[in-house]
Design an enzyme around this catalytic site. Structure first.
Site, PDB file in Angstrom:
ATOM      1  N   GLY A  46       0.847  -1.188   0.000  1.00  0.00           N
ATOM      2  CA  GLY A  46       0.000   0.000   0.000  1.00  0.00           C
ATOM      3  C   GLY A  46       0.881   1.236   0.000  1.00  0.00           C
ATOM      4  O   GLY A  46       1.982   1.211   0.558  1.00  0.00           O
ATOM      5  N   GLN A  51       3.031   9.994   0.913  1.00  0.00           N
ATOM      6  CA  GLN A  51       4.342   9.355   1.128  1.00  0.00           C
ATOM      7  C   GLN A  51       5.328   9.677   0.016  1.00  0.00           C
ATOM      8  O   GLN A  51       6.531   9.496   0.180  1.00  0.00           O
ATOM      9  CB  GLN A  51       4.177   7.839   1.251  1.00  0.00           C
ATOM     10  N   CYS A  96       5.620   0.079   7.630  1.00  0.00           N
ATOM     11  CA  CYS A  96       5.303   1.209   6.751  1.00  0.00           C
ATOM     12  C   CYS A  96       6.560   1.577   5.965  1.00  0.00           C
ATOM     13  O   CYS A  96       7.648   1.641   6.549  1.00  0.00           O
ATOM     14  CB  CYS A  96       4.852   2.398   7.603  1.00  0.00           C
ATOM     15  N   LEU A  97       6.411   1.814   4.684  1.00  0.00           N
ATOM     16  CA  LEU A  97       7.583   2.157   3.865  1.00  0.00           C
ATOM     17  C   LEU A  97       8.213   3.466   4.331  1.00  0.00           C
ATOM     18  O   LEU A  97       9.390   3.707   4.096  1.00  0.00           O
ATOM     19  CB  LEU A  97       7.194   2.264   2.384  1.00  0.00           C
ATOM     20  N   HIS A 138      -4.715   1.846   7.352  1.00  0.00           N
ATOM     21  CA  HIS A 138      -3.349   2.375   7.448  1.00  0.00           C
ATOM     22  C   HIS A 138      -3.138   3.496   6.408  1.00  0.00           C
ATOM     23  O   HIS A 138      -2.605   4.568   6.725  1.00  0.00           O
ATOM     24  CB  HIS A 138      -2.361   1.213   7.233  1.00  0.00           C
ATOM     25  N   GLU A 139      -3.594   3.241   5.177  1.00  0.00           N
ATOM     26  CA  GLU A 139      -3.401   4.238   4.108  1.00  0.00           C
ATOM     27  C   GLU A 139      -4.302   5.459   4.305  1.00  0.00           C
ATOM     28  O   GLU A 139      -3.892   6.590   4.049  1.00  0.00           O
ATOM     29  CB  GLU A 139      -3.638   3.614   2.728  1.00  0.00           C
ATOM     30  N   HIS A 142      -2.669   7.771   6.533  1.00  0.00           N
ATOM     31  CA  HIS A 142      -1.639   8.591   5.875  1.00  0.00           C
ATOM     32  C   HIS A 142      -2.244   9.860   5.285  1.00  0.00           C
ATOM     33  O   HIS A 142      -1.649  10.933   5.340  1.00  0.00           O
ATOM     34  CB  HIS A 142      -0.970   7.814   4.734  1.00  0.00           C
TER      35      HIS A 142
END
Ligand code: NI
Length: 187
Positions: A46, A51, A96-97, A138-139, A142
């Protein structure tokens, strides 16, 4: 298509609330393509626009690298909104990236109802459970400037502080490009 450097913990853009997408033009489509490429290059499932430094309300998801989700199709969610969620919560480990190497269990609702626009600007509603519900939440976070570490208890946050500070200072190595702060000094 190109891979975009990912912003990491400490970068202000990750705390900014994304703006609603008003129309889907060729730039939006290019952004989405680049987001897929960036996510896959980093082995993520994701990725939110914030990000990659773009404060637009859009995220991409592709769960197909995950066991039991091989057949799931890549998804683009524009202007997503969580309409409802189950009272039942479950704890699942998240990563998370933008927070490389840090993983921790987070409690969230097991099931959610989410509405969003697809790239044809058709409104879609989706009842998401298990991993879908997890990644969507989660996204969605963000896009509101929230990171998964914000959900953790204070004592856990303390425990992770060293790792998070290292990320802030970019004392980390990643297998994918991260956004490097530049020193813009005007004289
Ligand atoms: Ni993330």
């Amino acid at each position: 298509m190109s891979v975009i450097p990912i912003s990491v913990y400490g970068d202000k853009i990750l705390r900014r609330k994304a703006q609603l997408v008003k129309n889907v033009d060729f730039l939006t489509i290019e952004l989405i393509r680049n987001m897929f490429e960036t996510m896959r290059n980093a082995n993520g499932i994701g990725l939110a626009a914030t990000q990659v430094g773009i404060d637009q309300s859009v995220f991409v998801v592709d769960l197909s690298p995950v066991e039991e989700y091989e057949k799931s199709k890549p998804m683009v969610l524009i202007n997503p909104k969580i309409l409802d969620f189950s009272e039942k919560k479950i704890a699942i480990e998240e990563g998370c990236l933008s927070i490389p190497e840090v993983r921790y269990e987070v409690e969230r609702p097991e099931t959610i109802y989410i509405t969003y626009y697809d790239t044809d600007l058709k409104e879609q509603t989706f009842e998401a459970t298990k991993l879908f519900a997890r990644v969507f939440q989660h996204e969605q976070d963000h896009l509101n400037g929230v990171l998964f570490t914000d959900h953790l208890d204070e004592d856990v946050k303390k425990k992770l502080k060293k790792s998070l500070d290292k990320i802030k200072k970019r004392e980390i190595e990643t297998e994918y490009p991260i956004f490097q702060k530049r020193n813009y000094q005007l004289k």
